[in-house]
Design a protein around this motif. Structure first.
Motif, PDB file in Angstrom:
ATOM      1  N   LEU A 107       0.856  -0.930   0.099  1.00 19.79           N
ATOM      2  CA  LEU A 107       0.091   0.070   0.033  1.00 19.79           C
ATOM      3  C   LEU A 107       0.736   1.260  -0.101  1.00 19.79           C
ATOM      4  O   LEU A 107       0.590   2.112  -0.660  1.00 19.79           O
ATOM      5  N   LEU A 108       2.058   1.288   0.663  1.00 18.86           N
ATOM      6  CA  LEU A 108       2.822   2.405   0.903  1.00 18.86           C
ATOM      7  C   LEU A 108       3.504   2.704  -0.768  1.00 18.86           C
ATOM      8  O   LEU A 108       3.635   3.868  -0.910  1.00 18.86           O
ATOM      9  N   THR A 109       3.905   1.302  -1.354  1.00 16.09           N
ATOM     10  CA  THR A 109       4.559   1.628  -2.507  1.00 16.09           C
ATOM     11  C   THR A 109       3.304   2.367  -3.468  1.00 16.09           C
ATOM     12  O   THR A 109       3.848   3.267  -4.365  1.00 16.09           O
ATOM     13  N   LEU A 110       2.203   1.884  -3.576  1.00 18.42           N
ATOM     14  CA  LEU A 110       1.047   2.411  -4.446  1.00 18.42           C
ATOM     15  C   LEU A 110       0.969   3.996  -4.045  1.00 18.42           C
ATOM     16  O   LEU A 110       0.652   4.942  -4.959  1.00 18.42           O
ATOM     17  N   GLY A 111       1.098   4.240  -2.583  1.00 13.79           N
ATOM     18  CA  GLY A 111       0.809   5.698  -2.604  1.00 13.79           C
ATOM     19  C   GLY A 111       1.952   6.611  -2.925  1.00 13.79           C
ATOM     20  O   GLY A 111       1.732   7.552  -3.509  1.00 13.79           O
ATOM     21  N   ALA A 112       3.177   6.086  -2.809  1.00 10.08           N
ATOM     22  CA  ALA A 112       4.267   6.745  -3.272  1.00 10.08           C
ATOM     23  C   ALA A 112       4.350   6.924  -4.719  1.00 10.08           C
ATOM     24  O   ALA A 112       4.734   7.923  -5.312  1.00 10.08           O
ATOM     25  N   SER A 113       4.006   6.036  -5.528  1.00  8.14           N
ATOM     26  CA  SER A 113       4.108   5.862  -7.023  1.00  8.14           C
ATOM     27  C   SER A 113       3.045   6.999  -7.335  1.00  8.14           C
ATOM     28  O   SER A 113       3.071   7.837  -8.420  1.00  8.14           O
ATOM     29  N   LEU A 114       1.710   6.941  -6.831  1.00  4.60           N
ATOM     30  CA  LEU A 114       0.832   7.780  -7.280  1.00  4.60           C
ATOM     31  C   LEU A 114       1.078   9.184  -6.888  1.00  4.60           C
ATOM     32  O   LEU A 114       0.822  10.295  -7.485  1.00  4.60           O
ATOM     33  N   LEU A 115       1.627   9.554  -5.768  1.00  7.54           N
ATOM     34  CA  LEU A 115       2.248  10.782  -5.520  1.00  7.54           C
ATOM     35  C   LEU A 115       3.401  11.300  -6.308  1.00  7.54           C
ATOM     36  O   LEU A 115       3.386  12.447  -6.815  1.00  7.54           O
ATOM     37  N   LEU A 116       4.282  10.539  -6.749  1.00  5.80           N
ATOM     38  CA  LEU A 116       5.119  10.965  -7.881  1.00  5.80           C
ATOM     39  C   LEU A 116       4.583  11.150  -9.146  1.00  5.80           C
ATOM     40  O   LEU A 116       5.025  12.099  -9.816  1.00  5.80           O
ATOM     41  N   LEU A 117       3.459  10.286  -9.381  1.00  9.37           N
ATOM     42  CA  LEU A 117       2.647  10.524 -10.691  1.00  9.37           C
ATOM     43  C   LEU A 117       2.092  11.939 -10.743  1.00  9.37           C
ATOM     44  O   LEU A 117       2.103  12.767 -11.877  1.00  9.37           O
ATOM     45  N   LEU A 225      12.583   5.377   2.027  1.00  5.23           N
ATOM     46  CA  LEU A 225      11.725   5.994   2.461  1.00  5.23           C
ATOM     47  C   LEU A 225      10.640   5.375   2.717  1.00  5.23           C
ATOM     48  O   LEU A 225       9.810   5.656   3.952  1.00  5.23           O
ATOM     49  N   ILE A 226       9.998   4.263   1.922  1.00  3.69           N
ATOM     50  CA  ILE A 226       9.242   3.427   2.286  1.00  3.69           C
ATOM     51  C   ILE A 226       9.142   2.422   3.422  1.00  3.69           C
ATOM     52  O   ILE A 226       8.337   2.645   4.208  1.00  3.69           O
ATOM     53  N   THR A 227      10.483   2.090   3.442  1.00  2.78           N
ATOM     54  CA  THR A 227      10.733   1.111   4.745  1.00  2.78           C
ATOM     55  C   THR A 227      10.656   2.311   6.000  1.00  2.78           C
ATOM     56  O   THR A 227      10.048   1.671   6.967  1.00  2.78           O
ATOM     57  N   ARG A 228      11.244   3.286   5.902  1.00  2.00           N
ATOM     58  CA  ARG A 228      11.275   3.958   7.123  1.00  2.00           C
ATOM     59  C   ARG A 228       9.886   4.593   7.401  1.00  2.00           C
ATOM     60  O   ARG A 228       9.578   4.574   8.620  1.00  2.00           O
ATOM     61  N   ALA A 229       8.860   4.769   6.463  1.00  2.00           N
ATOM     62  CA  ALA A 229       7.495   5.251   6.829  1.00  2.00           C
ATOM     63  C   ALA A 229       6.583   3.926   7.405  1.00  2.00           C
ATOM     64  O   ALA A 229       6.085   4.078   8.358  1.00  2.00           O
ATOM     65  N   GLU A 230       6.985   2.717   7.010  1.00  2.00           N
ATOM     66  CA  GLU A 230       6.430   1.765   7.494  1.00  2.00           C
ATOM     67  C   GLU A 230       6.862   1.316   9.051  1.00  2.00           C
ATOM     68  O   GLU A 230       6.049   1.352  10.040  1.00  2.00           O
ATOM     69  N   ASP A 231       8.213   1.808   9.484  1.00  2.00           N
ATOM     70  CA  ASP A 231       8.544   1.572  10.545  1.00  2.00           C
ATOM     71  C   ASP A 231       7.968   2.517  11.374  1.00  2.00           C
ATOM     72  O   ASP A 231       7.817   2.405  12.827  1.00  2.00           O
TER      73      ASP A 231
END
Length: 345
Positions: A107-117, A225-231
């Motif tokens: 879910l965090l990867t999807l959110g990051a990709s849509l934000l970059l888009l 950044l995704i790993t840090r956000a999950e932690d």
């Protein structure tokens, strides 16, 4: 019973760790080639080159008039490139994967990709301001800086990113190959459908493909950044406690009850057992086994010379006198010494 994703993460056993894609040399080469292609299209449109002339030829051909029988079907198919419906569908699938794999990374990867888009494609759209084919004003013009928001194609870029993220997060190489082929077919069809409907120039679609592919190829740079956000999310959850419950409020210092001091029991004096005496025929009430005195009182036992009663053990003195038997060596106050019993058979 809790049914949220965190409750599932607590109950299920730990799954095998999924390998995170890295920025390999092959990926870096693809990223560089795609970036060069992206810049080449932008320059070609800015210079009104042969690519702009091809845009006008395709638009004047009017494909939606050449094949009107497929117009209704393609109106529905192009929805696969709209951000809202596709994001909801893919988020449901990735949410189930997060539930099964005990991780928030999909879910965090999807959110990051849509934000970059949104940031990259939206900035170029607003900066170049190109008008679409239906709003073109001069034949042969690139229609740039006219207040439009059509270049690059948002439908195409969104189709590449939204469906390509499934291949990026695939757990096995075989699944990655199948999902990559599926996402390529869907994004290619969405881009050509927008050209058929006349909502985008052909160059818009080419730049949309490149923009979406750049985001997918560059995602490994965002993985830390995704790993840090999950932690951080799991650490915040641990601080706040279980979902639906509030942490216990601390008791103010003024309202806290005062500690009760422990009471030490008083030391009991060591009492030696009395010497055996002949039992009387009629023991007094409450003094079984002791011969009564002449005045009806039980004979007291002499207290040991080394034992002294503490003040707290002394019996209270009442107007009727003390209830403790008088000392054997001293006469009681206000009376005569009690007579001793006559020994004999």
């Amino acid at each position: 019973m809790r049914t949220d994703i965190f409750a599932r993460l607590d109950r299920e056993p730990e799954p095998p760790k999924i390998e995170t894609p890295r920025m390999s040399r092959h990926r870096i080469a693809l990223f560089g080639g795609t970036l060069a292609f992206y810049l080449a299209i932008v320059v070609a449109v800015l210079m009104s080159s042969w690519l702009v002339a091809l845009d006008w030829k395709v638009m004047l051909f009017r494909p939606y008039q050449q094949w009107p029988e497929i117009h209704a079907a393609l109106d529905y198919y192009v929805v696969l490139g709209q951000r809202g419906p596709t994001a909801v569908m893919v988020a449901c699938w990735l949410g189930w994967r997060s539930w099964r794999q005990h991780t928030l990374r999909p879910l965090l990867t999807l959110g990051a990709s849509l934000l970059l888009l949104n940031l990259t494609v939206g900035a170029v759209k607003i900066g170049l301001g190109r008008l679409g084919p239906h709003y073109a004003t001069r034949i042969g013009s690139a229609e740039l800086f006219a207040g439009g928001d059509i270049f690059p194609s948002g439908h195409t870029a969104n189709a590449v990113v939204t469906w390509g993220i499934l291949a990026y997060l695939a757990a096995t190489p075989r699944a990655r190959r199948y999902l990559s082929a599926m996402s390529a077919i869907v994004s290619l069809g969405v881009g050509l459908t927008t050209v058929y409907l006349g909502t985008h120039w052909l160059s818009d679609v080419l730049l949309g493909w490149a923009a979406g592919l750049l985001i997918l190829l560059g995602l490994p740079w965002v993985e830390p950044l995704i790993t840090r956000a999950e932690d951080w999310i799991f650490a915040a959850r641990a601080r706040l406690g279980a979902p639906g419950s509030r942490p216990a409020a601390p008791v103010p210092a003024d309202d806290a009850p005062a500690p009760v001091p422990a009471v030490q029991p008083a030391a009991q004096p060591a009492v030696q057992p009395p010497a055996e005496e002949p039992a009387a025929q009629g023991p007094a009430r409450g003094q079984a086994g002791r011969p009564p005195a002449a005045n009806g009182r039980p004979r007291p036992h002499p207290a040991p010379a080394t034992a002294h009663a503490v003040r707290s053990e002394r019996s209270p003195v009442t107007p009727a006198g003390s209830r403790r038997p008088p000392h054997a060596d001293r006469a009681p106050r206000g009376g005569t010494a009690p007579a001793r019993p006559v020994a004999g058979g």
